[in-house]
Design a protein around this motif. Structure first.
Motif, PDB file in Angstrom:
ATOM      1  N   PHE A 137       0.843  -1.193   0.000  1.00 58.81           N
ATOM      2  CA  PHE A 137       0.000   0.000   0.000  1.00 58.81           C
ATOM      3  C   PHE A 137       0.871   1.233   0.000  1.00 58.81           C
ATOM      4  O   PHE A 137       1.821   1.334   0.784  1.00 58.81           O
ATOM      5  N   LYS A 138       0.568   2.161  -0.904  1.00 62.49           N
ATOM      6  CA  LYS A 138       1.273   3.440  -0.934  1.00 62.49           C
ATOM      7  C   LYS A 138       0.220   4.512  -1.155  1.00 62.49           C
ATOM      8  O   LYS A 138      -0.451   4.533  -2.181  1.00 62.49           O
ATOM      9  N   GLY A 139       0.057   5.359  -0.164  1.00 61.68           N
ATOM     10  CA  GLY A 139      -0.943   6.409  -0.258  1.00 61.68           C
ATOM     11  C   GLY A 139      -1.351   6.878   1.114  1.00 61.68           C
ATOM     12  O   GLY A 139      -0.643   6.691   2.100  1.00 61.68           O
ATOM     13  N   ARG A 140      -2.526   7.458   1.177  1.00 60.10           N
ATOM     14  CA  ARG A 140      -3.053   8.029   2.402  1.00 60.10           C
ATOM     15  C   ARG A 140      -4.339   7.297   2.761  1.00 60.10           C
ATOM     16  O   ARG A 140      -5.104   6.900   1.886  1.00 60.10           O
ATOM     17  N   ILE A 141      -4.568   7.106   4.058  1.00 61.34           N
ATOM     18  CA  ILE A 141      -5.785   6.450   4.520  1.00 61.34           C
ATOM     19  C   ILE A 141      -6.576   7.429   5.374  1.00 61.34           C
ATOM     20  O   ILE A 141      -6.032   8.035   6.298  1.00 61.34           O
ATOM     21  N   GLU A 142      -7.856   7.564   5.053  1.00 62.76           N
ATOM     22  CA  GLU A 142      -8.747   8.365   5.876  1.00 62.76           C
ATOM     23  C   GLU A 142      -9.897   7.459   6.314  1.00 62.76           C
ATOM     24  O   GLU A 142     -10.689   7.005   5.487  1.00 62.76           O
ATOM     25  N   ILE A 143      -9.938   7.174   7.622  1.00 58.62           N
ATOM     26  CA  ILE A 143     -10.967   6.282   8.152  1.00 58.62           C
ATOM     27  C   ILE A 143     -12.034   7.109   8.850  1.00 58.62           C
ATOM     28  O   ILE A 143     -11.738   7.898   9.746  1.00 58.62           O
ATOM     29  N   ASP A 144     -13.289   6.927   8.419  1.00 59.24           N
ATOM     30  CA  ASP A 144     -14.426   7.616   8.992  1.00 59.24           C
ATOM     31  C   ASP A 144     -15.495   6.591   9.317  1.00 59.24           C
ATOM     32  O   ASP A 144     -16.251   6.173   8.431  1.00 59.24           O
ATOM     33  N   PRO A 145     -15.558   6.111  10.576  1.00 61.70           N
ATOM     34  CA  PRO A 145     -16.528   5.070  10.938  1.00 61.70           C
ATOM     35  C   PRO A 145     -17.977   5.472  10.697  1.00 61.70           C
ATOM     36  O   PRO A 145     -18.834   4.632  10.550  1.00 61.70           O
ATOM     37  N   THR A 146     -18.269   6.751  10.658  1.00 69.21           N
ATOM     38  CA  THR A 146     -19.654   7.193  10.427  1.00 69.21           C
ATOM     39  C   THR A 146     -20.082   6.939   8.991  1.00 69.21           C
ATOM     40  O   THR A 146     -21.267   6.947   8.697  1.00 69.21           O
ATOM     41  N   LYS A 147     -19.132   6.685   8.077  1.00 66.55           N
ATOM     42  CA  LYS A 147     -19.486   6.383   6.681  1.00 66.55           C
ATOM     43  C   LYS A 147     -20.344   5.136   6.590  1.00 66.55           C
ATOM     44  O   LYS A 147     -21.320   5.100   5.860  1.00 66.55           O
ATOM     45  N   SER A 148     -19.981   4.074   7.328  1.00 66.39           N
ATOM     46  CA  SER A 148     -20.732   2.830   7.249  1.00 66.39           C
ATOM     47  C   SER A 148     -22.102   2.978   7.899  1.00 66.39           C
ATOM     48  O   SER A 148     -23.072   2.394   7.463  1.00 66.39           O
ATOM     49  N   GLN A 149     -22.212   3.789   8.952  1.00 64.44           N
ATOM     50  CA  GLN A 149     -23.514   4.019   9.589  1.00 64.44           C
ATOM     51  C   GLN A 149     -24.419   4.818   8.671  1.00 64.44           C
ATOM     52  O   GLN A 149     -25.605   4.544   8.556  1.00 64.44           O
ATOM     53  N   ALA A 150     -23.871   5.816   7.971  1.00 57.95           N
ATOM     54  CA  ALA A 150     -24.664   6.620   7.046  1.00 57.95           C
ATOM     55  C   ALA A 150     -25.133   5.782   5.865  1.00 57.95           C
ATOM     56  O   ALA A 150     -26.242   5.959   5.380  1.00 57.95           O
ATOM     57  N   ALA A 151     -24.308   4.845   5.414  1.00 59.28           N
ATOM     58  CA  ALA A 151     -24.683   3.991   4.294  1.00 59.28           C
ATOM     59  C   ALA A 151     -25.773   3.011   4.701  1.00 59.28           C
ATOM     60  O   ALA A 151     -26.597   2.610   3.896  1.00 59.28           O
ATOM     61  N   ALA A 152     -25.800   2.616   5.995  1.00 56.54           N
ATOM     62  CA  ALA A 152     -26.799   1.678   6.478  1.00 56.54           C
ATOM     63  C   ALA A 152     -28.152   2.337   6.677  1.00 56.54           C
ATOM     64  O   ALA A 152     -29.182   1.708   6.637  1.00 56.54           O
ATOM     65  N   ASP A 153     -28.163   3.649   6.928  1.00 54.11           N
ATOM     66  CA  ASP A 153     -29.420   4.370   7.161  1.00 54.11           C
ATOM     67  C   ASP A 153     -30.223   4.571   5.908  1.00 54.11           C
ATOM     68  O   ASP A 153     -29.858   4.580   4.851  1.00 54.11           O
TER      69      ASP A 153
END
Length: 153
Positions: A137-153
């Motif tokens: 892996f070469k790059g940047r990681i941005e983790i936002d746990p609220t993304k999965s909750q918003a997708a489930a709603d």
């Protein structure tokens, strides 16, 4: 010399009308679940000899084993990048499993899973991530746990 016992041992000839009565296995049967477990949910596969240049969109899970150059959008569905796949793509999906090579940014509402033989060069925006030992892996990681909750709603 032929006896009745030898004649009985021979399999009966199949007539054309009986040929259609041969065991038919439906495409979505349990025997196909070994391919990835998603056949009953409606998935597609691009084989290793397939090359696509252009935009790829879909409303079902997809496994790519070939080459793709261009954006891939499977909003709400899983993308599996097989071990022989080479992607130069901006990817949007709900889940991503990478065993091949991806060059481009990845936007996933759920989990990104980079297997040990997998490679991603680009930025990852995801709710969850898993990178196995040996993966590249070469790059940047941005983790936002609220993304999965918003997708489930």
């Amino acid at each position: 010399m032929w006896s009745k016992q030898q004649t009985v041992a021979e399999p009966p000839a199949v007539s054309p009308s009986q040929g259609s009565a041969a065991p038919v296995v439906p495409f979505n049967s349990a025997s196909n679940s070994r391919l990835g477990g998603t056949s009953a949910r409606g998935s597609a596969r691009l084989g290793a000899s397939i090359e696509i240049k252009g935009q790829l969109t879909g409303a079902e899970a997809l496994q790519i084993d070939g080459k793709v150059e261009g954006p891939i959008s499977l909003q709400g569905h899983e993308l599996t990048v097989g071990p022989t796949a080479h992607l130069k793509s901006e990817i949007n999906a709900s889940e991503l499993v990478v065993s091949g090579k991806v060059v481009g940014n990845v936007h996933v509402s759920g989990r990104v899973d980079i297997k040990k033989e997998g490679s991603i060069i680009g930025d990852i925006f995801s709710a969850r991530i898993s990178i196995e030992d040996g993966a590249h892996f070469k790059g940047r990681i941005e983790i936002d746990p609220t993304k999965s909750q918003a997708a489930a709603d």
